[in-house]
Design a protein around this motif. Structure first.
Motif, PDB file in Angstrom:
ATOM      1  N   TYR A   1       0.837  -1.206   0.000  1.00 54.53           N
ATOM      2  CA  TYR A   1       0.000   0.000   0.000  1.00 54.53           C
ATOM      3  C   TYR A   1       0.874   1.260   0.000  1.00 54.53           C
ATOM      4  N   ILE A   2       1.926   1.253   0.809  1.00 53.94           N
ATOM      5  CA  ILE A   2       2.844   2.398   0.837  1.00 53.94           C
ATOM      6  C   ILE A   2       3.521   2.566  -0.520  1.00 53.94           C
ATOM      7  N   TYR A   3       3.889   1.448  -1.134  1.00 48.00           N
ATOM      8  CA  TYR A   3       4.537   1.483  -2.448  1.00 48.00           C
ATOM      9  C   TYR A   3       3.598   2.059  -3.507  1.00 48.00           C
TER      10      TYR A   3
ATOM     11  N   LYS B   1       1.004   3.939  -2.951  1.00 48.53           N
ATOM     12  CA  LYS B   1       0.781   5.341  -2.600  1.00 48.53           C
ATOM     13  C   LYS B   1       1.934   6.206  -3.096  1.00 48.53           C
TER      14      LYS B   1
ATOM     15  N   ILE C   1       1.490   6.804  -6.748  1.00 43.60           N
ATOM     16  CA  ILE C   1       0.448   7.810  -6.986  1.00 43.60           C
ATOM     17  C   ILE C   1       0.984   9.209  -6.704  1.00 43.60           C
ATOM     18  N   TRP C   2       1.685   9.355  -5.599  1.00 43.30           N
ATOM     19  CA  TRP C   2       2.246  10.669  -5.257  1.00 43.30           C
ATOM     20  C   TRP C   2       3.322  11.085  -6.246  1.00 43.30           C
TER      21      TRP C   2
ATOM     22  N   ASP D   1       1.506  12.543  -9.006  1.00 38.96           N
ATOM     23  CA  ASP D   1       1.048  13.892  -8.650  1.00 38.96           C
ATOM     24  C   ASP D   1       2.152  14.926  -8.858  1.00 38.96           C
TER      25      ASP D   1
ATOM     26  N   MET E   1      -6.458  10.434  -9.024  1.00 44.68           N
ATOM     27  CA  MET E   1      -5.640   9.382  -8.430  1.00 44.68           C
ATOM     28  C   MET E   1      -5.227   8.340  -9.468  1.00 44.68           C
TER      29      MET E   1
ATOM     30  N   PHE F   1      -1.479   7.440 -10.717  1.00 47.79           N
ATOM     31  CA  PHE F   1      -0.943   6.079 -10.606  1.00 47.79           C
ATOM     32  C   PHE F   1      -0.349   5.612 -11.933  1.00 47.79           C
TER      33      PHE F   1
ATOM     34  N   ILE G   1       7.805  10.420  -1.114  1.00 48.21           N
ATOM     35  CA  ILE G   1       6.935  10.675   0.041  1.00 48.21           C
ATOM     36  C   ILE G   1       7.319  11.981   0.728  1.00 48.21           C
TER      37      ILE G   1
ATOM     38  N   TYR H   1       6.467  14.957  -1.607  1.00 45.01           N
ATOM     39  CA  TYR H   1       5.024  15.165  -1.719  1.00 45.01           C
ATOM     40  C   TYR H   1       4.466  15.818  -0.453  1.00 45.01           C
TER      41      TYR H   1
END
Length: 290
Positions: A93-95, A97, A100-101, A104, A123, A127, A164, A167
């Motif tokens: 999930y962190i990966y 995310k 996705i960021w 962005d 989103m 991704f 991370i 972002y």
């Protein structure tokens, strides 16, 4: 009885009849009855039933959205922890995310002129762009013969960490702003308490958790045959383009999804790769919601 409800009842009866007929055929031609008698299968059915009942009661009785989210998250987390699937899912999930960021950040200047119609569209676009950037970077590193699996794992970790931090920094200084979607809030208020919504959501969540709970226990045939290949046939000492002694390289070197999960692939478990697949499946559900 309204016309809409009558159609739903008829569809349910037809589906039940087809299911019973299929079960009878399977019972005659396969060993499904023997599998059902196994203790593991019975435990699977019991878990699925308990999850369904729990989620149904939550959506049916609880009114506050915050309590619903907390309770569903707690039950899901407890179930995944008991089945040793929580660690893989959290890391993946962190990966995802981070991808996705990353999208962005890459789309930051484009979105000053063009904006998506909803946060879900935003989103999904992010991704795709983040994943595309990662795939291209791995291909370039492989072309330069510097993409061993150890290097890729370090690169992925550093890329995720930098993404991370960058972002969050952009969000703090409001360079990137995401406004909440009021449409989905209104839809949730309308659907909350509706019996068909409660039943459908409970079935969906319980089925999803059931699949996630078995990723470290058993592999289904399709995943093993088409989607899960070991690192020995995906990457060499210097990248994905290394000659690995196969007959036709085009059928062997990793495709897009396998490149995205190279850093997650290991010799101990396919749980990380399968978790990535399931998160992608959830993103596909968002596509239909859009």
């Amino acid at each position: 009885m309204t016309k809409k409800r009558l159609i739903c009842v008829l569809l349910f009866i037809i589906s039940a009849a087809i299911s019973i007929y299929s079960y009878v055929l399977l019972a005659k031609q396969t060993q499904i009855l023997e599998y059902i008698e196994e203790s593991a299968t019975k435990e699977l059915f019991i878990e699925h039933f308990l999850l369904f009942i729990g989620f149904y009661l939550i959506f049916r009785l609880v009114k506050r959205k915050g309590i619903i989210i907390f309770t569903v998250s707690f039950i899901s987390g407890t179930y995944l922890y008991m089945h040793q699937a929580a660690t893989a899912l959290i890391i993946v999930y962190i990966y995802v995310k981070a991808l996705i960021w990353l999208g962005d950040i890459l789309l930051l200047f484009i979105r000053k002129k063009y904006k998506e119609e909803s946060n879900i569209t935003r989103m999904l676009n992010s991704f795709v762009i983040g994943s595309l950037f990662y795939i291209i970077s791995v291909c370039i590193m492989s072309a330069l013969h510097i993409a061993s699996i150890e290097v890729l794992r370090v690169y992925t970790l550093l890329l995720a960490a930098i993404t991370i931090v960058l972002y969050l920094w952009l969000r703090i200084f409001k360079v990137i702003e995401i406004k909440p979607d009021s449409i989905f809030e209104e839809e949730f208020v309308k659907l909350r308490g509706k019996n068909y919504f409660c039943v459908g959501t409970a079935i969906m969540l319980s089925a999803l958790l059931l699949q996630l709970g078995r990723i470290n226990i058993a592999l289904d045939y399709d995943s093993l045959r088409y989607g899960l290949r070991s690192l020995s046939v995906l990457i060499g000492n210097t990248g994905i383009y290394d000659k690995l002694g196969t007959v036709n390289d085009v059928y062997v070197y990793p495709k897009g999804l396998e490149i995205l999960t190279l850093a997650l692939n290991n010799e101990i478990t396919f749980g990380f790769v399968l978790s990535f697949n399931y998160i992608c499946a959830i993103l596909m559900l968002f596509v239909y919601m859009r």
